[in-house]
Design an enzyme around this catalytic site. Structure first.
Site, PDB file in Angstrom:
ATOM      1  N   HIS A  63      18.717 -11.315   4.741  1.00 21.37           N
ATOM      2  CA  HIS A  63      19.302 -10.444   3.715  1.00 21.37           C
ATOM      3  C   HIS A  63      18.146  -9.781   2.973  1.00 21.37           C
ATOM      4  O   HIS A  63      17.497 -10.427   2.149  1.00 21.37           O
ATOM      5  CB  HIS A  63      20.130 -11.245   2.710  1.00 21.37           C
ATOM      6  CG  HIS A  63      21.236 -12.056   3.341  1.00 21.37           C
ATOM      7  ND1 HIS A  63      22.531 -11.616   3.402  1.00 21.37           N
ATOM      8  CD2 HIS A  63      21.236 -13.274   3.942  1.00 21.37           C
ATOM      9  CE1 HIS A  63      23.288 -12.534   4.003  1.00 21.37           C
ATOM     10  NE2 HIS A  63      22.523 -13.551   4.341  1.00 21.37           N
ATOM     11  N   LEU A  64      17.881  -8.525   3.268  1.00 20.13           N
ATOM     12  CA  LEU A  64      16.761  -7.856   2.579  1.00 20.13           C
ATOM     13  C   LEU A  64      17.237  -7.035   1.383  1.00 20.13           C
ATOM     14  O   LEU A  64      16.452  -6.312   0.772  1.00 20.13           O
ATOM     15  CB  LEU A  64      15.933  -7.027   3.569  1.00 20.13           C
ATOM     16  CG  LEU A  64      15.312  -7.861   4.729  1.00 20.13           C
ATOM     17  CD1 LEU A  64      14.333  -7.021   5.533  1.00 20.13           C
ATOM     18  CD2 LEU A  64      14.632  -9.127   4.240  1.00 20.13           C
ATOM     19  N   ASN A  95      26.128  -7.783   3.547  1.00 18.29           N
ATOM     20  CA  ASN A  95      26.800  -8.149   2.288  1.00 18.29           C
ATOM     21  C   ASN A  95      26.006  -7.636   1.091  1.00 18.29           C
ATOM     22  O   ASN A  95      25.616  -8.379   0.201  1.00 18.29           O
ATOM     23  CB  ASN A  95      26.993  -9.672   2.193  1.00 18.29           C
ATOM     24  CG  ASN A  95      25.675 -10.435   2.159  1.00 18.29           C
ATOM     25  OD1 ASN A  95      24.674  -9.973   2.703  1.00 18.29           O
ATOM     26  ND2 ASN A  95      25.672 -11.598   1.544  1.00 18.29           N
ATOM     27  N   LYS A 145      29.253  -8.326  11.165  1.00 15.63           N
ATOM     28  CA  LYS A 145      29.239  -9.637  10.526  1.00 15.63           C
ATOM     29  C   LYS A 145      30.583  -9.877   9.875  1.00 15.63           C
ATOM     30  O   LYS A 145      31.074  -9.061   9.101  1.00 15.63           O
ATOM     31  CB  LYS A 145      28.131  -9.686   9.459  1.00 15.63           C
ATOM     32  CG  LYS A 145      28.097 -10.968   8.644  1.00 15.63           C
ATOM     33  CD  LYS A 145      27.505 -12.132   9.431  1.00 15.63           C
ATOM     34  CE  LYS A 145      27.575 -13.454   8.689  1.00 15.63           C
ATOM     35  NZ  LYS A 145      26.589 -13.604   7.631  1.00 15.63           N
ATOM     36  N   HIS A 169      30.319 -15.976   9.922  1.00 15.41           N
ATOM     37  CA  HIS A 169      29.961 -16.993   8.914  1.00 15.41           C
ATOM     38  C   HIS A 169      31.129 -17.985   8.902  1.00 15.41           C
ATOM     39  O   HIS A 169      32.211 -17.666   8.418  1.00 15.41           O
ATOM     40  CB  HIS A 169      29.783 -16.338   7.539  1.00 15.41           C
ATOM     41  CG  HIS A 169      29.592 -17.322   6.421  1.00 15.41           C
ATOM     42  ND1 HIS A 169      28.497 -17.308   5.594  1.00 15.41           N
ATOM     43  CD2 HIS A 169      30.348 -18.365   5.998  1.00 15.41           C
ATOM     44  CE1 HIS A 169      28.596 -18.312   4.720  1.00 15.41           C
ATOM     45  NE2 HIS A 169      29.719 -18.955   4.944  1.00 15.41           N
ATOM     46  N   HIS A 222      24.427 -20.098  11.239  1.00 14.27           N
ATOM     47  CA  HIS A 222      24.094 -21.255  10.377  1.00 14.27           C
ATOM     48  C   HIS A 222      25.056 -22.443  10.491  1.00 14.27           C
ATOM     49  O   HIS A 222      25.639 -22.883   9.514  1.00 14.27           O
ATOM     50  CB  HIS A 222      23.834 -20.842   8.915  1.00 14.27           C
ATOM     51  CG  HIS A 222      24.859 -19.988   8.215  1.00 14.27           C
ATOM     52  ND1 HIS A 222      26.196 -20.237   8.272  1.00 14.27           N
ATOM     53  CD2 HIS A 222      24.729 -18.908   7.409  1.00 14.27           C
ATOM     54  CE1 HIS A 222      26.833 -19.335   7.533  1.00 14.27           C
ATOM     55  NE2 HIS A 222      25.959 -18.507   7.011  1.00 14.27           N
ATOM     56  N   ASP A 295      18.190 -17.191   7.584  1.00 13.39           N
ATOM     57  CA  ASP A 295      19.161 -16.804   6.568  1.00 13.39           C
ATOM     58  C   ASP A 295      18.424 -16.515   5.250  1.00 13.39           C
ATOM     59  O   ASP A 295      18.845 -16.965   4.186  1.00 13.39           O
ATOM     60  CB  ASP A 295      20.244 -17.878   6.399  1.00 13.39           C
ATOM     61  CG  ASP A 295      21.414 -17.406   5.537  1.00 13.39           C
ATOM     62  OD1 ASP A 295      21.449 -16.213   5.174  1.00 13.39           O
ATOM     63  OD2 ASP A 295      22.283 -18.241   5.216  1.00 13.39           O
ATOM     64  N   HIS A 299      17.128 -14.587  -4.145  1.00  9.67           N
ATOM     65  CA  HIS A 299      17.654 -14.344  -5.491  1.00  9.67           C
ATOM     66  C   HIS A 299      16.480 -14.549  -6.441  1.00  9.67           C
ATOM     67  O   HIS A 299      15.440 -15.079  -6.022  1.00  9.67           O
ATOM     68  CB  HIS A 299      18.777 -15.334  -5.822  1.00  9.67           C
ATOM     69  CG  HIS A 299      19.926 -15.285  -4.853  1.00  9.67           C
ATOM     70  ND1 HIS A 299      20.892 -14.302  -4.886  1.00  9.67           N
ATOM     71  CD2 HIS A 299      20.244 -16.075  -3.797  1.00  9.67           C
ATOM     72  CE1 HIS A 299      21.761 -14.497  -3.899  1.00  9.67           C
ATOM     73  NE2 HIS A 299      21.381 -15.570  -3.220  1.00  9.67           N
ATOM     74  N   GLY A 315      21.531 -19.601  -1.737  1.00 16.59           N
ATOM     75  CA  GLY A 315      20.562 -19.053  -0.790  1.00 16.59           C
ATOM     76  C   GLY A 315      19.138 -19.115  -1.291  1.00 16.59           C
ATOM     77  O   GLY A 315      18.893 -19.259  -2.490  1.00 16.59           O
TER      78      GLY A 315
END
Ligand code: NCD
Ligand code: ZN
Ligand code: ZN
Length: 429
Positions: A63-64, A95, A145, A169, A222, A295, A299, A315
């Protein structure tokens, strides 16, 4: 033949370390030979003692962020983290805020990523809002996804997404809702009870049942328990293009970490018991999972240190430490060298990218790693904006010294040598 670049030294080829010369021409691996048979080249690099070369790693679940969450991570900091971790291809999740679930948003992300990325990238699209756009989205996205909130649309979605890579997921939302309603004011330690492994197993069962006999490329991401991995394997044995991955945090950490680290260790799906993590690790050892993913879910530290359970986002970042941790596990004899394939060749195959192995015809992505020197994982040094990790304090014995991306030196001793936007989009499936 004359090549642009030849790198000589111990190289990871076909699951083994051998003395080799990798010749790269026009950004692509032209030959892999014994050093004596290497072609002449404009530039020659001979690895030093303790150094080995590996293919560029491939992380198919990151997640970039960017967009409205650029304060958590952006494409520059996220891909610098990737480079530092020897990762030359990332596949980014949709997302985002706003979510990437339409052609317009996907094009916007392509624009942002294309102008800032330091490594090559692929993009997933979320469950598309307008199914009419699917064929155009497919030309850009590497896959779709599916999150728990999309499960109710799954039967029709899967009809529309036949032949695309569909990443799931797996956590059943009803189970989570019920468990959550049982606890009035949860503490972080309750995270595993609120999102139990039963939720994962139910989701895997439900998705496999809906998938039925459709011709799909389903990928469960995952996975955290032996039970769900076994379900995927038995379904794979019955035919059908099914694959799965697991993370290092679910293989090497357990819910004990939550007791010590609190919100820092909050992640979805949650860290589980030691028995579960041992099952995940042994599935990696024996190649029962198809890929390892980080993954990478950044944050801000201050968000992770909040008191209220619901206010702590799940995360943590992983890109810059995954390869060093894998190599340390190898050096200490806990996993075989071949697990490297799970973070390179295999995910590249799933994504359909010409990367992930030192083989003629593949992109000239080479990572030079130095083995032996001990270092302690210290998140304050991360390139990622997420300055924390549940692996803080772990001793690692491998350090990425150089990264070549398509034959160009892209990173040396932690510093990027290429401009923003050097990373290229790896097109759709
Ligand atoms: C991810 C995120 O922060 O985007 N969080 C996580 O705990 N893994 C979302 C996800 O992958 O489910
Ligand atoms: Zn997820
Ligand atoms: Zn994720």
């Amino acid at each position: 033949m004359r090549a642009d670049l030849v790198i000589e030294g111990r190289a990871y080829v076909d699951g083994r370390l051998i003395e080799a010369a990798i010749a790269i021409d026009d950004g692509v691996i032209a030959s892999v030979s014994s050093p004596a048979l290497a072609p002449s080249a404009d530039e020659r690099l001979v690895l030093g003692p303790g150094q080995i070369m590996l293919p560029g790693m491939v992380d198919m679940h990151v997640h970039l962020r960017d967009f409205n969450q650029a304060y958590k991570e952006d494409w520059y900091t996220g891909t610098l983290a990737a480079l530092r971790g020897g990762v030359t291809l990332v596949a980014d999740m949709p997302n985002n805020d706003p979510p990437v679930n339409s052609l317009a948003r996907l094009r916007e992300k392509l624009e942002i990523a294309g102008s800032r990325a330091l490594v090559d990238f692929a993009l997933y699209c979320g469950a598309p809002m307008d199914p009419g756009e699917i064929s155009e989205i497919r030309k850009i996205a590497c896959g779709f996804k599916i999150y728990p909130e999309d499960y109710s649309r799954l039967p029709s979605l899967l009809d529309q997404l036949e032949e695309s890579l569909v990443v799931i997921h797996p956590e059943d939302p009803e189970t989570i809702m019920l468990e959550r309603s049982r606890i009035i004011s949860p503490r972080i330690e309750d995270h595993g009870r609120i999102r139990p492994k039963l939720a994962e197993i139910r989701a895997v069962d439900r998705v496999l049942e809906i998938a039925g006999s459709r011709r799909l490329r389903l990928h469960f991401t995952h996975l955290t328990t032996g039970d769900s991995i076994l379900r995927v394997i038995s379904s794979k044995l019955r035919g059908g293009g099914i694959s799965c991955d697991a993370t290092l945090h679910h293989a090497l950490l357990s819910s004990d970490a939550v007791k010590v680290l609190g919100g820092i260790a909050k992640v979805n799906p949650p860290l589980r018991s030691r028995e579960d993590s041992e099952a995940v690790l042994s599935a990696m050892r024996s190649g029962l999972v198809d890929a390892i993913t980080s993954d990478h879910a950044p944050h801000l530290l201050e968000e992770k240190l909040r008191d209220d359970y619901d206010e702590v986002p799940p995360g943590f970042p992983g890109l810059e430490i995954y390869l060093p941790i894998i190599l340390t596990e190898v050096l200490e004899g806990r996993v075989p060298l071949r697990v490297l394939d799970l973070y390179s060749r295999k995910p590249a195959e799933i994504l359909g990218a010409r990367k992930g192995s030192l083989t003629p015809g593949m992109d000239g992505d080479v990572v030079v790693v130095e083995l032996g020197r001990k270092r302690v994982i210290s998140p304050s040094d991360f390139a990622s904006k997420a300055k924390y990790t549940p692996f803080e304090g772990w001793k690692i014995k491998a350090e990425v010294r150089m990264v070549f991306l398509r034959g160009t030196l892209a990173l040396r001793d932690g510093e990027s040598c290429v401009r923003m936007g050097f990373g290229r989009h790896v097109a759709g499936s």
